[in-house]
Design an enzyme around this catalytic site. Structure first.
Site, PDB file in Angstrom:
ATOM      1  N   ASP A  58       1.027  -1.331   0.066  1.00 31.20           N
ATOM      2  CA  ASP A  58       0.117   0.077   0.104  1.00 31.20           C
ATOM      3  C   ASP A  58       1.074   1.031  -0.389  1.00 31.20           C
ATOM      4  O   ASP A  58       0.960   2.173  -0.764  1.00 31.20           O
ATOM      5  CB  ASP A  58      -0.591   0.485   1.506  1.00 31.20           C
ATOM      6  CG  ASP A  58      -1.800  -1.109   1.524  1.00 31.20           C
ATOM      7  OD1 ASP A  58      -2.868  -1.463   1.323  1.00 31.20           O
ATOM      8  OD2 ASP A  58      -1.613  -2.631   1.442  1.00 31.20           O
TER       9      ASP A  58
ATOM     10  N   THR B 134      -7.473  -4.418   0.674  1.00 32.95           N
ATOM     11  CA  THR B 134      -5.696  -4.812   1.565  1.00 32.95           C
ATOM     12  C   THR B 134      -6.139  -6.486   1.591  1.00 32.95           C
ATOM     13  O   THR B 134      -5.118  -7.170   1.956  1.00 32.95           O
ATOM     14  CB  THR B 134      -5.160  -4.148   1.964  1.00 32.95           C
ATOM     15  OG1 THR B 134      -4.911  -2.376   1.789  1.00 32.95           O
ATOM     16  CG2 THR B 134      -4.217  -4.395   2.359  1.00 32.95           C
TER      17      THR B 134
ATOM     18  N   VAL C 204      -3.582  -0.056  -2.787  1.00 35.01           N
ATOM     19  CA  VAL C 204      -4.542  -1.490  -3.105  1.00 35.01           C
ATOM     20  C   VAL C 204      -5.978  -1.485  -2.677  1.00 35.01           C
ATOM     21  O   VAL C 204      -5.320  -1.162  -1.387  1.00 35.01           O
ATOM     22  CB  VAL C 204      -3.206  -2.055  -1.948  1.00 35.01           C
ATOM     23  CG1 VAL C 204      -3.752  -3.301  -2.102  1.00 35.01           C
ATOM     24  CG2 VAL C 204      -1.594  -2.132  -2.478  1.00 35.01           C
ATOM     25  N   ASP C 205      -6.262  -1.884  -3.094  1.00 33.34           N
ATOM     26  CA  ASP C 205      -7.618  -1.227  -3.252  1.00 33.34           C
ATOM     27  C   ASP C 205      -8.106  -3.153  -2.507  1.00 33.34           C
ATOM     28  O   ASP C 205      -7.989  -3.876  -3.878  1.00 33.34           O
ATOM     29  CB  ASP C 205      -8.334  -1.188  -4.050  1.00 33.34           C
ATOM     30  CG  ASP C 205      -9.850  -0.935  -3.957  1.00 33.34           C
ATOM     31  OD1 ASP C 205     -10.217  -0.989  -2.370  1.00 33.34           O
ATOM     32  OD2 ASP C 205     -10.692  -1.946  -4.358  1.00 33.34           O
TER      33      ASP C 205
ATOM     34  N   ASP D 140      -6.051   4.343  -5.305  1.00 30.03           N
ATOM     35  CA  ASP D 140      -6.404   3.843  -3.488  1.00 30.03           C
ATOM     36  C   ASP D 140      -5.360   2.678  -4.233  1.00 30.03           C
ATOM     37  O   ASP D 140      -4.989   1.667  -5.211  1.00 30.03           O
ATOM     38  CB  ASP D 140      -7.184   3.016  -4.248  1.00 30.03           C
ATOM     39  CG  ASP D 140      -7.901   2.054  -2.886  1.00 30.03           C
ATOM     40  OD1 ASP D 140      -6.811   1.649  -1.650  1.00 30.03           O
ATOM     41  OD2 ASP D 140      -9.454   2.021  -2.765  1.00 30.03           O
TER      42      ASP D 140
ATOM     43  N   LYS E 158     -14.889  -5.962  -8.702  1.00 29.66           N
ATOM     44  CA  LYS E 158     -16.484  -5.923  -9.365  1.00 29.66           C
ATOM     45  C   LYS E 158     -16.552  -4.460 -10.105  1.00 29.66           C
ATOM     46  O   LYS E 158     -16.933  -5.521 -10.995  1.00 29.66           O
ATOM     47  CB  LYS E 158     -16.976  -5.430  -7.689  1.00 29.66           C
ATOM     48  CG  LYS E 158     -16.707  -6.821  -6.638  1.00 29.66           C
ATOM     49  CD  LYS E 158     -17.577  -6.255  -5.244  1.00 29.66           C
ATOM     50  CE  LYS E 158     -16.554  -5.638  -4.289  1.00 29.66           C
ATOM     51  NZ  LYS E 158     -15.974  -6.048  -4.005  1.00 29.66           N
TER      52      LYS E 158
HETATM   53  N1  LIG Z   1     -17.549  -0.668   7.667  1.00 30.21           N
HETATM   54  C1  LIG Z   1     -16.526  -0.189   5.940  1.00 30.21           C
HETATM   55  N2  LIG Z   1     -18.032  -0.302   5.276  1.00 30.21           N
HETATM   56  C2  LIG Z   1     -17.676  -0.418   4.123  1.00 30.21           C
HETATM   57  N3  LIG Z   1     -16.726  -0.164   3.154  1.00 30.21           N
HETATM   58  C3  LIG Z   1     -15.018  -0.077   3.853  1.00 30.21           C
HETATM   59  C4  LIG Z   1     -15.518  -0.133   5.481  1.00 30.21           C
HETATM   60  N4  LIG Z   1     -14.180  -0.063   5.864  1.00 30.21           N
HETATM   61  C5  LIG Z   1     -13.268  -0.012   5.100  1.00 30.21           C
HETATM   62  N5  LIG Z   1     -14.491  -0.038   3.424  1.00 30.21           N
HETATM   63  C6  LIG Z   1     -13.806  -0.106   2.188  1.00 30.21           C
HETATM   64  O1  LIG Z   1     -13.913  -1.392   1.798  1.00 30.21           O
HETATM   65  C7  LIG Z   1     -12.881  -1.512   0.920  1.00 30.21           C
HETATM   66  C8  LIG Z   1     -13.109  -3.013   0.127  1.00 30.21           C
HETATM   67  O2  LIG Z   1     -14.816  -3.204  -0.270  1.00 30.21           O
HETATM   68  P1  LIG Z   1     -14.708  -4.096  -0.271  1.00 30.21           P
HETATM   69  O3  LIG Z   1     -15.938  -3.924  -1.333  1.00 30.21           O
HETATM   70  O4  LIG Z   1     -13.948  -4.474  -1.702  1.00 30.21           O
HETATM   71  O5  LIG Z   1     -15.129  -5.075   0.231  1.00 30.21           O
HETATM   72  S1  LIG Z   1     -14.035  -6.941   0.809  1.00 30.21           S
HETATM   73  O6  LIG Z   1     -12.911  -6.878   1.055  1.00 30.21           O
HETATM   74  O7  LIG Z   1     -14.254  -7.291  -0.853  1.00 30.21           O
HETATM   75  O8  LIG Z   1     -14.962  -7.255   1.509  1.00 30.21           O
HETATM   76  C9  LIG Z   1     -11.886  -1.319   1.662  1.00 30.21           C
HETATM   77  O9  LIG Z   1     -10.693  -0.526   0.073  1.00 30.21           O
HETATM   78  P2  LIG Z   1      -8.840  -0.990   0.903  1.00 30.21           P
HETATM   79  O10 LIG Z   1      -8.972  -0.757   1.832  1.00 30.21           O
HETATM   80  O11 LIG Z   1      -8.245  -0.453   0.320  1.00 30.21           O
HETATM   81  O12 LIG Z   1      -8.860  -2.501   1.170  1.00 30.21           O
HETATM   82  C10 LIG Z   1     -12.279  -0.152   2.272  1.00 30.21           C
HETATM   83  O13 LIG Z   1     -12.235   1.076   1.979  1.00 30.21           O
HETATM   84 MG   LIG Z   2     -10.346   0.536  -1.496  1.00 28.88          MG
HETATM   85 MG   LIG Z   3      -7.483   0.393   2.805  1.00 35.63          MG
HETATM   86 MG   LIG Z   4      -6.600   0.795  -0.051  1.00 36.14          MG
END
Ligand SMILES: Nc1ncnc2c1ncn2[C@@H]1O[C@H](COP(=O)(O)OS(=O)(=O)O)[C@@H](OP(=O)(O)O)[C@H]1O
Ligand SMILES: [Mg+2]
Ligand SMILES: [Mg+2]
Ligand SMILES: [Mg+2]
Length: 377
Positions: A52, A149, A146-147, A144, A288
């Site tokens: 990240d 993570t 790393v989306d 972002d 997605k």
């Molecule tokens: N509480 C809550 N509710 C909704 N979304 C949140 C929440 N917390 C975090 N995030 C954000 O979700 C990003 C990952 O999203 P995803 O939809 O791909 O989630 S998952 O990991 O597949 O479940 C994730 O992105 P990254 O932090 O880049 O991994 C977050 O930004």
């Molecule tokens: Mg993200």
């Molecule tokens: Mg994150």
């Molecule tokens: Mg991220």
């Protein structure tokens, strides 16, 4: 797409996301093989890794190089706080090495790196400068690094997401998807009834970058550049399009893996209400959006819980890619997402709905209205 107003931004954006994706692949391999296992927890308990910070530093440094550091506005997820703590010396060293190893390969991607290796303060500066708060006026890069993570540390799907906002509108979107299969045929998850997460094994070739520019009506997918082959290899960019399926009974919807990030039971109710029969495809990250843009799924729904405010870097690149590939993305009230109000998607009505076409989209919006009163969001 060469003639568009943002041709240089798109060209540099795609190359830098290619570099960043390669960085992520190397770090993910090291993480999974146990070479190092430094995964930190942020205040909200979400994970953050060497990848990240290293991607954020690399992209930030490159954008400064190509677009000048004066007035360059970058909004990105990570900050330097955890990396600057006394017990993070080893971690910072890993980040600095990773950034320098990546920048040294810049020519492979058609970019120019620094004349000498960056030192820790320069790396911290590159990460820390991505603290713009965006807004309705001017150009803002949105990153972002790393989306997903969580997907990344699990050896699963994740994305590197870069977008450019100009006067409040997303004008370019680039998604690096290092574990995304290039061939649709690899998406045989329906063959296994117990498996409803995204397949991450038994794939022929994986890894691509998907990109678009607003108003082009085109979204492109290109395999990730192989480090040895570099730009010498053939240009294998392909146009991608959303699915033409408009019968919900045949459609697939995708959503977050984590129940904490979206309300699975609410989306199951909507799916049932419109007559969807397929199991949800649960995928980490903005992959997605890639799945909708490429026609692997028809619907993506996200209904965050408990007043969580969606961040623009989790959506900007993916939304534009879906729209230019022929899809429709709105909030649950049917209104466009607003990227002009800072780091959050302010004013978002309940959730996000991305569809391959208008017909399915209208049905989902109708189902939201029909079921909202009885929901427990
Ligand atoms: N509480 C809550 N509710 C909704 N979304 C949140 C929440 N917390 C975090 N995030 C954000 O979700 C990003 C990952 O999203 P995803 O939809 O791909 O989630 S998952 O990991 O597949 O479940 C994730 O992105 P990254 O932090 O880049 O991994 C977050 O930004
Ligand atoms: Mg993200
Ligand atoms: Mg994150
Ligand atoms: Mg991220």
């Amino acid at each position: 797409m060469e003639n568009n107003k943002y041709a240089k931004e798109l060209d540099v954006g795609v190359k830098v996301v290619q570099m960043a994706s390669s960085l992520c692949k190397t770090v993910q391999k090291a993480l999974l093989s146990g070479t190092f296992n430094q995964v930190k927890s942020k205040n909200d308990d979400s994970p953050v890794t060497v990848a990240d910070w290293s991607v954020q530093a690399t992209v930030s440094w490159m954008l400064c190089k190509y677009f000048g550091s004066q007035r360059l506005s970058i909004i990105a997820e990570e900050d330097v706080q955890a990396l600057s703590e006394p017990d993070s010396v080893g971690l910072l060293e890993l980040v600095v090495n990773t950034v320098n190893e990546t920048l040294a390969k810049a020519p492979t991607y058609g970019l120019n790196g620094p004349s000498e290796a960056l030192r820790a303060p320069q790396v911290l500066e590159a990460i820390g400068r991505c603290n713009s708060s965006g807004g309705p006026v001017g150009k803002h890069w949105v990153l972002d690094p790393v989306d997903g993570t969580l997907g990344f540390v699990r050896g699963d799907q994740y994305a590197v997401a870069l977008a450019l906002i100009d006067d409040g509108k997303v004008v370019i979107g680039v998604l690096g998807c290092p574990n995304y299969p290039l061939e649709k045929e690899s998406l045989n998850y329906h063959n296994n009834i117990d498996r409803h997460t995204f397949p991450s094994t038994n794939m022929s070739e994986v890894g691509c970058v998907i990109y678009t520019s607003k108003g082009s009506g085109e979204a492109w997918m290109q395999p990730l550049i192989n480090g040895n082959e570099g730009l010498q290899g053939p240009n294998r960019a392909k146009l991608i399009k959303v699915s033409s399926i408009d019968d919900p009974a045949l459609a697939t919807f995708c959503e977050s893996v984590e129940e904490a990030n979206t309300n699975h039971s609410f989306t199951a109710g909507l799916a049932n209400g419109v007559g969807l029969r397929n199991k949800p495809l649960r995928v980490h990250s903005m992959v997605k959006y890639a799945a909708i843009a490429r026609g692997d799924a028809e619907i993506y729904m996200k209904f965050a819980r408990g007043g969580y405010k969606e961040k623009i870097w989790d959506h900007a690149a993916g939304v534009l890619i879906v729209q230019e590939a022929g899809g429709v993305v709105t909030d649950a009230g049917g209104r466009p997402l607003n990227f002009s109000r800072g780091i959050f998607l302010e004013g978002l009505d309940r959730g996000i709905i991305a569809c391959s076409g208008v017909k399915i989209h209208e049905k989902i919006i109708g189902a939201v209205y029909a079921s909202w009163d009885s929901s427990n969001l």
